[in-house]
Design an enzyme around this catalytic site. Structure first.
Site, PDB file in Angstrom:
ATOM      1  N   TYR B  16       0.920  -1.236   0.176  1.00 57.18           N
ATOM      2  CA  TYR B  16       0.073   0.144  -0.062  1.00 57.18           C
ATOM      3  C   TYR B  16       0.874   1.294  -0.122  1.00 57.18           C
ATOM      4  CZ  TYR B  16      -3.758  -3.125   1.281  1.00 57.18           C
ATOM      5  OH  TYR B  16      -4.780  -3.918   1.525  1.00 57.18           O
ATOM      6  N   CYS B  17       0.300   2.405  -0.480  1.00 58.83           N
ATOM      7  CA  CYS B  17       1.118   3.726  -0.419  1.00 58.83           C
ATOM      8  C   CYS B  17       1.441   4.010   0.984  1.00 58.83           C
ATOM      9  CB  CYS B  17      -0.159   4.953  -0.811  1.00 58.83           C
ATOM     10  SG  CYS B  17       0.490   6.516  -0.322  1.00 58.83           S
ATOM     11  N   PRO B  18       2.669   4.378   1.107  1.00 62.09           N
ATOM     12  CA  PRO B  18       3.877   4.792   0.087  1.00 62.09           C
ATOM     13  C   PRO B  18       4.757   3.606   0.036  1.00 62.09           C
ATOM     14  CG  PRO B  18       4.721   5.668   2.183  1.00 62.09           C
ATOM     15  CD  PRO B  18       3.268   4.718   2.352  1.00 62.09           C
ATOM     16  N   GLY B  19       4.221   2.539   0.194  1.00 62.74           N
ATOM     17  CA  GLY B  19       5.402   1.303  -0.340  1.00 62.74           C
ATOM     18  C   GLY B  19       6.082   1.161  -1.551  1.00 62.74           C
ATOM     19  N   ASP B  43      -0.999  -0.503  -6.667  1.00 61.87           N
ATOM     20  CA  ASP B  43      -1.480   0.685  -5.867  1.00 61.87           C
ATOM     21  C   ASP B  43      -2.230   1.660  -6.823  1.00 61.87           C
ATOM     22  OD1 ASP B  43      -2.070   2.504  -3.712  1.00 61.87           O
ATOM     23  OD2 ASP B  43      -0.129   3.185  -4.082  1.00 61.87           O
TER      24      ASP B  43
END
Lengths: 133, 79
Positions: B16-19, B43
């Site tokens: 998921y953001c910011p991954g 994402d």
């Protein structure tokens, strides 16, 4: 006048997991995007940073926070650490609140650079964009 | 846009953001100037966020495409 790197001051006040997550996310991405970031963790926001609470995932959260935990996505500590590893982000505990709780830096998870007072923090964040959560 | 040869591919699908951005930043910082890193993300926010970061940091988008829900972006490290 010499050009100054854009700087962000992030003040975390709330212990809500969502606010900690959002604040840490903004700070981390800002640091990775070339901003100098200083984070001041004060009042109840210190509670989830205490080792005992962190280890037991004893957090206060709503519906989004519940999903953050259920889906095991990296938490605020990880976001801040990534910001430190790949950008410039300093995290400070508030001396007043730490004193009130009789907590020391070593009682907290290992993301704090120091425990400082508000005057020192304001000195570091002169002309910075300020976000409070 | 034509596909390009890349130095390294980073598969950030499932994060998921910011991954995905973090994975790209890590690879860019560790890479050499001129390296092309291709990131894959599912994402949806990445489609807006990643080009924004690349442009802001002065790197170059060498290739960008969508395959189903998977967003591919190849970034050339410019500094």
């Amino acid at each position: 006048m010499s050009e100054q790197a854009p700087s962000l001051a992030l003040i975390l006040i709330s212990e809500d997991l969502e606010k900690l997550h959002a604040g840490s996310l903004v700070g981390s991405v800002a640091a990775m995007s070339g901003m100098k970031v200083n984070v001041f963790v004060t009042m109840n926001a210190l509670v989830p940073f205490h080792k005992d609470n962190f280890e037991e995932t004893d957090f206060k959260y709503g519906v989004v926070g519940k999903e953050i935990l259920a889906k095991k996505i990296p938490l605020f500590d990880h976001l801040l650490q990534e910001g430190k590893d790949f950008g410039e982000i300093n995290v400070y505990g508030c001396a007043l609140a730490m004193d009130l709780m009789e907590w020391k830096k070593e009682d907290m998870i290992d993301v704090f650079d120091d425990v400082i007072g508000v005057t020192a923090f304001l000195g570091m964040t002169n002309n910075a964009q300020v976000i409070t959560m | 846009m034509r596909q390009v040869d890349f130095t390294k591919q980073v598969d950030a699908r499932g994060t998921y953001c910011p991954g995905p951005l973090m994975e790209l930043v890590k690879s860019i910082k560790r890479g050499q100037m001129g390296d092309v890193i291709e990131l894959i993300s599912d994402d949806k926010g990445s489609r807006v966020d990643i080009p924004e970061w690349v442009n802001k940091m002065g790197h170059e988008i060498a290739n960008e495409r969508l395959e189903g829900e998977d967003y591919y972006i190849a970034v050339r490290k410019m500094k």
